[in-house]
Design a protein around this motif. Structure first.
Motif, PDB file in Angstrom:
ATOM      1  N   UNK A 134       0.830  -1.186   0.000  1.00  0.00           N
ATOM      2  CA  UNK A 134       0.000   0.000   0.000  1.00  0.00           C
ATOM      3  C   UNK A 134       0.868   1.240   0.000  1.00  0.00           C
ATOM      4  N   UNK A 135       0.483   2.263  -0.731  1.00  0.00           N
ATOM      5  CA  UNK A 135       1.288   3.472  -0.772  1.00  0.00           C
ATOM      6  C   UNK A 135       1.291   4.193   0.564  1.00  0.00           C
ATOM      7  N   UNK A 136       2.400   4.789   0.916  1.00  0.00           N
ATOM      8  CA  UNK A 136       2.536   5.550   2.147  1.00  0.00           C
ATOM      9  C   UNK A 136       3.458   6.723   1.922  1.00  0.00           C
ATOM     10  N   UNK A 137       3.880   7.308   3.017  1.00  0.00           N
ATOM     11  CA  UNK A 137       4.806   8.430   2.908  1.00  0.00           C
ATOM     12  C   UNK A 137       6.141   7.913   2.398  1.00  0.00           C
ATOM     13  N   UNK A 138       6.705   8.581   1.416  1.00  0.00           N
ATOM     14  CA  UNK A 138       7.953   8.122   0.814  1.00  0.00           C
ATOM     15  C   UNK A 138       9.107   8.267   1.798  1.00  0.00           C
ATOM     16  N   UNK A 139      10.105   7.395   1.628  1.00  0.00           N
ATOM     17  CA  UNK A 139      11.282   7.441   2.497  1.00  0.00           C
ATOM     18  C   UNK A 139      12.006   8.767   2.396  1.00  0.00           C
ATOM     19  N   UNK A 140      11.993   9.382   1.201  1.00  0.00           N
ATOM     20  CA  UNK A 140      12.695  10.649   1.033  1.00  0.00           C
ATOM     21  C   UNK A 140      12.072  11.748   1.880  1.00  0.00           C
ATOM     22  N   UNK A 141      10.724  11.772   1.948  1.00  0.00           N
ATOM     23  CA  UNK A 141      10.046  12.795   2.744  1.00  0.00           C
ATOM     24  C   UNK A 141      10.323  12.577   4.224  1.00  0.00           C
ATOM     25  N   UNK A 142      10.263  11.315   4.666  1.00  0.00           N
ATOM     26  CA  UNK A 142      10.529  11.022   6.073  1.00  0.00           C
ATOM     27  C   UNK A 142      11.953  11.405   6.446  1.00  0.00           C
ATOM     28  N   UNK A 143      12.902  11.026   5.593  1.00  0.00           N
ATOM     29  CA  UNK A 143      14.297  11.334   5.884  1.00  0.00           C
ATOM     30  C   UNK A 143      14.520  12.839   5.908  1.00  0.00           C
ATOM     31  N   UNK A 144      13.910  13.547   4.956  1.00  0.00           N
ATOM     32  CA  UNK A 144      14.061  14.996   4.931  1.00  0.00           C
ATOM     33  C   UNK A 144      13.507  15.643   6.188  1.00  0.00           C
ATOM     34  N   UNK A 145      12.322  15.152   6.670  1.00  0.00           N
ATOM     35  CA  UNK A 145      11.727  15.695   7.885  1.00  0.00           C
ATOM     36  C   UNK A 145      12.601  15.444   9.099  1.00  0.00           C
ATOM     37  N   UNK A 146      13.190  14.235   9.170  1.00  0.00           N
ATOM     38  CA  UNK A 146      14.057  13.916  10.302  1.00  0.00           C
ATOM     39  C   UNK A 146      15.323  14.765  10.292  1.00  0.00           C
TER      40      UNK A 146
END
Length: 454
Positions: free
Chosen positions: A163-175
């Protein structure tokens, strides 16, 4: 003024923050791939033969389905138990669906229509030849059974959710942003506390100040860092040295100034003179040849001055570069001086001066290239290798003329078969061998070393 010892807490806080940051990253990334365990089958797996079911599954189902992940169709691990629990469907429904899925969709079956719409409205292939026993075997294979000390139990297979979710790039950028803000806040807090301490007459002293050593000394004492740095420098130097040596002999873009200015833009572009009119030897020789000045005089006995293109004024770029009508007329006079042409009496004087043309395209001596093979037999346009010569005021080397560049051309260029008697027999033989109508130069032997190196 009171003097207190200040212990640097920033490194400790940053260390703890880094640990929290890494743990948060791991937890968030883990959430991006959900693994759900499917419940065990409610029916006895022994109702079918899993060994036969595996063979039937590979023959009929494996192209679109896998046990534990979604493919063209849904994952089939424990499919019967999941349908029974989620949709209230039994094995009889599976029999009907597998044998005639299009018919069930047309009949308006709710779950059949749901699956049809979910998977791009592509109906599953019907398998009317499968018997109920065959389907039982396949279902038994989708519910693996393991032997646990003589007692058989159903093995639960994890289903990986796509299932689609938040992309790893967005999560990493937020962190990364949160971590940067945390570091900034700690810096500001430390700075504020120091100001408060100084305002209250407290001198903050770093107990490790006297023990600190210069960075370069610390670096020199750390043999591991020195070794890594030396290795890095050696590898970097080797990389750049290799890159430099690979450019030796590659003269792409080379545009020397010739003793007599010759404008391909005027001759091949404006006046549409064919390349092979001047470079006539390209038809029958390996060399294209430097045109003799007599070829130039075929036209310039009558064209003794340049008057520009009729109805057009010189462009601002040409004027800025000095390419005026008088400039080109002066180059014609140089031609007359070289061939010993008496313009007033319209005859040759015999007083010639050789023109020392500067060679532009120069292949290594160990590389063989035949112009006639490419121009006449292969019907290759001059612009393929030499670029848009009709637009060049000053001729320059357009292509790199490297081995890789030539090989790539041989791999991509189709040999003209029709009307080419030179290759008539070999075309026929290779067409039969490869079963294609068009053949590349590589298939004709264009990658053999002996073709270019002798």
């Amino acid at each position: 003024m009171k003097k207190v010892t200040y212990r640097n807490q920033i490194s400790k806080v940053l260390g703890i923050s880094l640990v929290v940051f890494l743990l948060s990253s791991i937890s968030l990334f883990a959430q991006n791939e959900v693994v759900a365990e499917e419940p065990a089958a409610t029916e006895d797996a022994s109702s079918g033969d899993a060994v036969k079911g595996k063979q039937l599954f590979n023959q009929n189902c494996a192209a679109c389905h896998a046990l534990n992940r979604k493919m063209t169709g849904p994952a089939l691990a424990n499919v019967e138990a999941r349908l029974a629990e989620d949709e209230g469907l039994d094995r009889e429904w599976l029999y009907a669906w597998i044998k005639n899925s299009p018919g069930m969709i047309k009949s308006g079956d709710a779950y059949a229509v749901k699956i049809y719409n979910e998977y791009n409205q592509a109906a599953m292939t019907a398998f009317p030849t499968l018997s109920n026993a065959d389907i039982d075997n396949i279902l038994a294979y989708t519910v693996p059974v393991i032997d646990n000390g003589g007692e058989k139990e159903t093995k639960t297979i994890p289903i990986v959710s796509n299932e689609p979710g938040i992309s790893n790039e967005i999560i990493l950028g937020a962190l990364v942003l949160v971590f940067a803000l945390l570091v900034m806040m700690l810096f500001l807090v430390n700075k504020t506390l120091r100001r408060i301490a100084e305002a209250n007459g407290v001198v903050v002293a770093d107990e490790n100040a006297e023990e600190r050593t210069p960075i370069w000394k610390a670096f020199a004492k750390n043999q591991f860092l020195v070794l890594c740095t030396v290795i890095f420098l050696l590898l970097g130097s080797g990389y750049f040295a290799y890159g430099w040596m690979m450019q030796v002999g590659v003269d792409q873009g080379y545009a020397p100034i010739q003793p007599i200015h010759y404008s391909h833009k005027i001759h091949a572009g404006t006046n549409k003179i064919e390349c092979k009119y001047c470079h006539s030897s390209a038809r029958k020789s390996k060399h294209s040849g430097i045109p003799s000045l007599n070829v130039c005089m075929n036209c310039h006995k009558s064209i003794y001055e340049y008057t520009g293109v009729a109805g057009e004024a010189p462009s601002q770029e040409d004027l800025a570069n000095g390419y005026t009508n008088d400039f080109y007329t002066g180059e014609i006079k140089k031609l007359y001086a070289a061939v010993g042409w008496d313009e007033e009496n319209q005859k040759y004087t015999g007083d010639t001066k050789p023109v020392e043309w500067v060679r532009i395209h120069n292949l290594p001596d160990f590389a063989y290239f035949n112009h006639s093979q490419h121009v006449e037999v292969g019907k290759i346009e001059c612009q393929t290798c030499h670029g848009p010569v009709e637009e060049m005021e000053i001729m320059y080397q357009y292509s790199p003329l490297t081995m890789g560049w030539c090989i790539n051309c041989h791999r991509e260029t189709n040999v003209q078969v029709e009307g080419n008697e030179y290759y008539a027999k070999i075309h026929e033989e290779l067409s039969k061998k490869y079963g294609v109508e068009t053949l590349t130069a590589a298939q004709m032997g264009g990658l053999e070393c002996g073709k270019c190196h002798y």
